[in-house]
Scaffold this active site. Structure first.
Site, PDB file in Angstrom:
ATOM      1  N   ILE A 152      -6.499  -2.958 -51.422  1.00  8.88           N
ATOM      2  CA  ILE A 152      -6.447  -3.536 -50.072  1.00  8.88           C
ATOM      3  C   ILE A 152      -5.410  -4.652 -50.043  1.00  8.88           C
ATOM      4  O   ILE A 152      -5.474  -5.595 -50.847  1.00  8.88           O
ATOM      5  CB  ILE A 152      -7.826  -4.060 -49.669  1.00  8.88           C
ATOM      6  N   CYS A 153      -4.480  -4.537 -49.116  1.00  4.42           N
ATOM      7  CA  CYS A 153      -3.434  -5.547 -48.922  1.00  4.42           C
ATOM      8  C   CYS A 153      -2.731  -5.843 -50.253  1.00  4.42           C
ATOM      9  O   CYS A 153      -2.189  -4.947 -50.878  1.00  4.42           O
ATOM     10  CB  CYS A 153      -4.045  -6.794 -48.274  1.00  4.42           C
ATOM     11  N   MET A 154      -2.741  -7.087 -50.694  1.00  8.00           N
ATOM     12  CA  MET A 154      -2.084  -7.434 -51.961  1.00  8.00           C
ATOM     13  C   MET A 154      -2.720  -6.662 -53.121  1.00  8.00           C
ATOM     14  O   MET A 154      -2.045  -6.294 -54.091  1.00  8.00           O
ATOM     15  CB  MET A 154      -2.251  -8.940 -52.182  1.00  8.00           C
TER      16      MET A 154
END
Lengths: 418, 294
Positions: A152-154
Site C-alpha cells: 500500500i502506497c510507499m
C-alpha cells in the site's frame, strides 16, 4: 410591487430558520458528545506472531473454516507514513473484515513507531531486512513456498522492490495507490519534493517527523482539510454514527509515526528526485532492482482523484515489469477513499479477492504440511488473460481544477475540469 | 557672569567635588579598621584578610575617584554623557527606520485594497511588503549578533548569538510564509464581493446562506491551488524550512553545551552509540542469514 434584487427578507428568514436548527443541533450534539462513543479503530482480532525491533507481524484470526481459506497467505505491507489501522478503520468499512470473510489468510506488517535509534535504517533494511525476515517467517509458518504480497502506497513501492529482488518467494503481487513513476507534475507532492533539501532536513531532524509530514498534507488543501472538514463536522455533530466515524478518521490521520531518516532521504533522492525505480536503475543494498524480474502476476490498483499518488505516478509500472499477467485498475475515488469509502468497499476488496482466487489454482486448508513446489503449481493466468482493463477511464479533461472530497476521509483529491 | 560662576558652580566642578568627598568618606573607615586588624593575632587571620581586601578595594576606589576628578578625566566623562544620546538615537533610528519602512509598505498595500481582483491569480504577490522586514533585519540588525566574542566563553556566547540570529531569521521567514498563506483569504474576500455585486445586479442572489459559504470555500480552494503552484510559494516554503532547520541546529548546539554540565550523554554520543548498534545488528543479521543458507 417589483421583487427586490437583494432578497433581504428571504435571507433573514433563512438565517432565522437556521439559527433554530443550529440550536436544536447543539442540544442534540451535547448528548452525543457527552454520551458513549464507539471510536475504536483496528478492532478486528489478531495475534502478533513475529516481532523484530519495532516491527510486528499481525496475523488475523480466520473467520471461515480452514477448508474455505486460501492456502497462499496474503501479506499486506503498509507505508511507513501513517498506520496500517486504516484498513480496519470501522466495522462496516473494513478491508480486513472483507478479506477474512472471503477466505484470505491475512498477515499484516505493523511498522511501529521509529525512534531516534532507527534513523540509520535504510530502504535496504526495510526491504531486505524486516520484510524478507517476515516473508521467511510466514513461508515457514504456513509451510508454503510462496506468498501473495500486497503493498500500500510507499509499502507498495517496497513490495515492488522486494518482488524484483526476491521473485521466487512471491506468487502474486498486488499494489494499491503505489507510487513508482515520480516523473510527473500531477499532484503538489511531486512538485514540492523536487526542491526539498532532504539532506539538510534529515541532518537536522534525524527522523522525518510525522507531525511535520501531516502538516504538509494539510497544506495540500487547507480550505477543505482545515476549514470545510470541520464545518462538515459541526453540521453533523448531532449524528452519532457520523461523529464516531469522524473521530475514527481523525485518530487515524493524526497517528503519524516518524519515518526513519535514511529511508526518507533515499526515498526522496532516488525516487522522487531521480526516478530511478521506473527507469530500472535503482540499487538497494548493493543489488540492482531489475523490474524485468517481476514475472509473477501483478494487479495494480490506483485512484483517479488521488492527489498524493496521481494516476500518472501509479499506472506505468505494469508496462515495465517482466510479468505478462498484469492488470491496471483505476477506481473512481481518492487516495484514502479507495479503502474507506462505502462505494469502493464494493469494488476494491472484492476485486483483489477474486483476482487472487483466480490465480490460486486450487483451495486447500492453510497450514497443511504437504508443500508443493512453486513450479508444480498451476498459474491459471500464465498468459495475460486479463489484459490491462481499466474499470474507470481516467479523466482527460484539462483546465480549471476542482476538488472533490471523499466523504469523511479527510484527504481529498483533485479532478481536472473543463 | 563671574558672579554666576561662583554662585552656580558648573557641572564639572560639582562632580569633581562629589568624587573627592566620596573618596575621602570611603577611604577613612578603611584606614581606621585596617590598623587594629593588623595588630590581632593569627586566630583572627580570616577576618584580617577580609579587612585587608576591603582596604585594598577602597584604595583602588579612592585612586579611581581621584583620577576621575582630574579635569581631563572629567572632560572625557562629560563627553560620554554628551554622546550617549547620540548612540541611543542611532540605535532607535535603526529600529524606527525599519518600523517606518514596514509601515509604509503596509500603507501602500492598504491603498491598493479595493482594486479589482483577478480571479485565481497569485502572480501579483506583493514581494516588497513580504521582504521589507527581512531586509531590514539582514542589513541593520543581524550584524549585532555577529560581533566577535572574546575570552574563555567566546564559543558558548557565539553559539547563543547564532541561535538568536537563526531564531530571528526563522521568525521572519515564518511571518512571510504565513502572510503568503493569508493571500488566498484576502483574494477570496475581494472576489466574493465582486461575485455578490454581480449576482445582485442580475438579481440572482441566493437565499440560502449556506450557498454563500459554498461559493466562498470553492473560491478559496481555487486560490490556494494557484498559490501552491506558484514559484513564490515554493521559494517561501523552502526558505521557511531552511530557516527552521538552521534554527533547530543552532538550538541543538546550545543544548549540547548545557548537557555537557549534566551527567547524561549528549546527542552526538547517543548517535555514535546508535550507529554502532545498528551496524552490529546488521552484521549479525547477515551472519545469521549466511548461516541459515549454509
Amino acid at each position: 410591487m417589483e421583487k427586490s434584487k437583494i432578497p433581504v427578507d428571504m435571507i433573514l428568514k433563512h438565517l432565522a430558520e437556521q439559527a433554530e436548527v443550529h440550536q436544536v443541533r447543539v442540544q442534540k450534539a451535547t448528548d452525543v458528545l457527552l454520551g458513549n462513543l464507539d471510536t475504536e479503530i483496528a478492532a478486528t482480532p489478531y495475534e502478533v506472531v513475529y516481532e523484530e525491533d519495532r516491527v510486528k507481524l499481525k496475523h488475523y484470526n480466520a473467520v471461515l473454516p480452514s477448508n474455505e481459506t486460501m492456502r497462499t497467505p496474503l501479506l499486506v505491507v503498509y507505508a511507513l507514513i501513517n498506520r496500517e489501522t486504516m484498513l480496519d478503520l470501522q466495522p462496516q468499512r473494513s478491508v480486513v473484515k472483507n478479506f477474512l470473510a472471503n477466505g484470505i489468510n491475512l498477515y499484516m506488517v505493523d511498522w511501529g513507531y521509529p525512534t531516534y535509534k532507527d534513523k540509520f535504517l535504510t530502504i535496504d533494511d526495510h526491504v531486505n531486512g524486516y520484510m524478507d525476515d517476515i516473508v521467511d517467517f510466514v513461508l515457514k509458518r504456513e509451510k508454503v513456498e510462496q506468498i501473495n504480497l500486497m503493498g500500500i502506497c510507499m509499502g507498495g513501492t517496497f513490495s515492488v522492490i522486494y518482488s524484483a529482488l526476491h521473485p521466487h518467494k512471491i506468487k502474486n503481487l498486488v499494489t494499491t495507490v503505489c507510487p513508482t513513476n515520480f516523473d510527473t507534475r500531477q499532484g503538489l507532492l511531486h512538485i514540492w519534493m523536487r526542491w526539498l533539501d532532504v539532506d539538510k532536513m534529515i541532518d537536522t531532524f534525524g527522523n522525518m517527523p510525522g507531525d511535520l509530514m501531516n502538516f504538509g498534507f494539510l497544506l495540500l488543501n487547507p480550505a477543505r482539510l482545515m476549514i470545510d472538514k470541520y464545518i462538515g463536522f459541526l453540521e453533523n455533530m448531532d449524528n452519532k454514527p457520523f461523529v464516531e466515524n469522524f473521530v475514527r478518521m481523525e485518530k487515524w490521520i493524526f497517528d503519524s509515526p516518524d519515518v526513519p531518516g535514511e529511508t526518507f532521504r533515499q526515498f526522496i533522492k532516488d525516487l522522487y528526485q531521480k526516478n530511478l525505480l521506473i527507469e530500472n536503475r535503482l540499487v538497494i543494498g548493493g543489488r540492482h532492482v531489475d523490474l524485468s524480474k517481476i514475472t509473477m502476476p501483478m494487479l495494480n490498483i490506483y485512484a483517479q482523484y488521488d492527489h498524493l499518488v496521481p494516476p500518472e505516478a501509479a499506472e506505468k509500472i505494469t508496462s515495465v515489469v517482466g510479468s505478462r499477467d498484469t492488470e491496471n485498475v483505476c477506481l473512481d475515488t481518492g487516495h484514502i477513499g479507495i479503502y474507506v469509502s462505502s462505494k469502493t468497499q464494493k469494488e476494491f476488496a472484492p476485486k483483489i479477492i477474486n483476482w487472487l482466487k483466480a490465480r490460486e489454482g486450487r483451495y486447500e486448508p492453510a497450514g497443511r504440511d504437504d508443500t508443493e513446489s512453486a513450479a508444480e503449481r498451476v498459474h491459471p493466468s500464465a498468459k495475460n488473460i486479463y489484459p490491462g482493463v481499466k474499470i474507470s477511464e481516467e479523466s482527460n479533461h484539462a483546465g480549471k481544477k476542482e476538488l472533490f472530497f471523499d466523504n469523511l476521509q479527510g484527504k481529498q483529491s483533485i479532478r481536472n475540469h473543463p | 557672569m563671574s558672579e554666576n560662576e561662583h554662585t552656580m558652580p558648573d557641572l564639572q566642578t560639582m562632580v569633581m567635588e562629589w568624587l573627592r568627598a566620596a573618596g575621602r568618606f570611603w577611604g577613612e573607615p578603611g584606614r581606621e579598621d585596617g590598623g587594629p586588624a593588623d595588630e590581632e593575632g593569627g586566630s583572627r587571620q580570616a577576618e584580617r584578610f577580609s579587612i585587608e581586601a576591603y582596604a585594598a578595594m577602597m584604595k583602588t576606589y579612592q585612586a579611581v575617584s581621584t583620577a576621575m576628578s582630574e579635569p581631563s578625566a572629567m572632560d572625557s566623562l562629560l563627553r560620554t554623557t554628551t554622546i550617549l544620546p547620540d548612540i541611543t538615537t542611532t540605535l532607535l533610528a535603526t529600529g524606527m527606520k525599519g518600523y517606518f519602512a514596514l509601515q509604509q509598505q503596509i500603507v501602500d498595500k492598504i491603498g491598493r485594497i479595493g482594486n479589482s481582483t483577478d480571479p485565481y491569480r497569485i502572480d501579483n504577490i506583493d514581494q516588497e511588503t513580504l521582504r521589507a522586514w527581512s531586509e531590514i533585519y539582514q542589513k541593520e540588525i543581524r550584524q549585532y549578533f555577529n560581533i566577535p566574542q572574546l575570552g574563555l566563553s567566546r564559543f558558548y556566547q557565539e553559539r547563543v548569538n547564532q541561535a538568536l540570529d537563526k531564531l530571528n531569521i526563522f521568525s521572519t521567514a515564518l511571518a512571510e510564509f504565513i502572510q503568503l498563506l493569508w493571500l488566498p483569504f484576502e483574494k477570496s474576500y475581494h472576489m466574493m464581493h465582486e461575485k455578490i455585486e454581480e449576482l445582485t445586479r442580475s438579481g440572482n442572489l441566493p437565499e440560502d446562506t449556506r450557498a454563500y459559504y459554498q461559493m466562498w470555500v470553492k473560491i478559496l480552494e481555487g486560490h490556494f491551488m494557484n498559490l501552491f503552484q506558484s514559484p513564490e510559494y515554493n521559494k517561501a516554503l523552502g526558505e521557511t524550512m531552511d530557516a527552521l532547520e538552521d534554527y533547530l541546529a543552532a538550538r541543538s548546539r546550545i543544548l549540547q553545551d548545557m548537557l555537557q554540565t549534566l551527567p547524561v550523554p549528549s546527542r552526538k554520543e547517543m548517535e555514535d552509540l546508535c550507529k554502532e548498534v545498528y551496524l552490529l545488528k546488521k552484521k549479525i543479521r547477515s551472519l545469521e542469514r549466511a548461516n541459515r543458507e549454509d
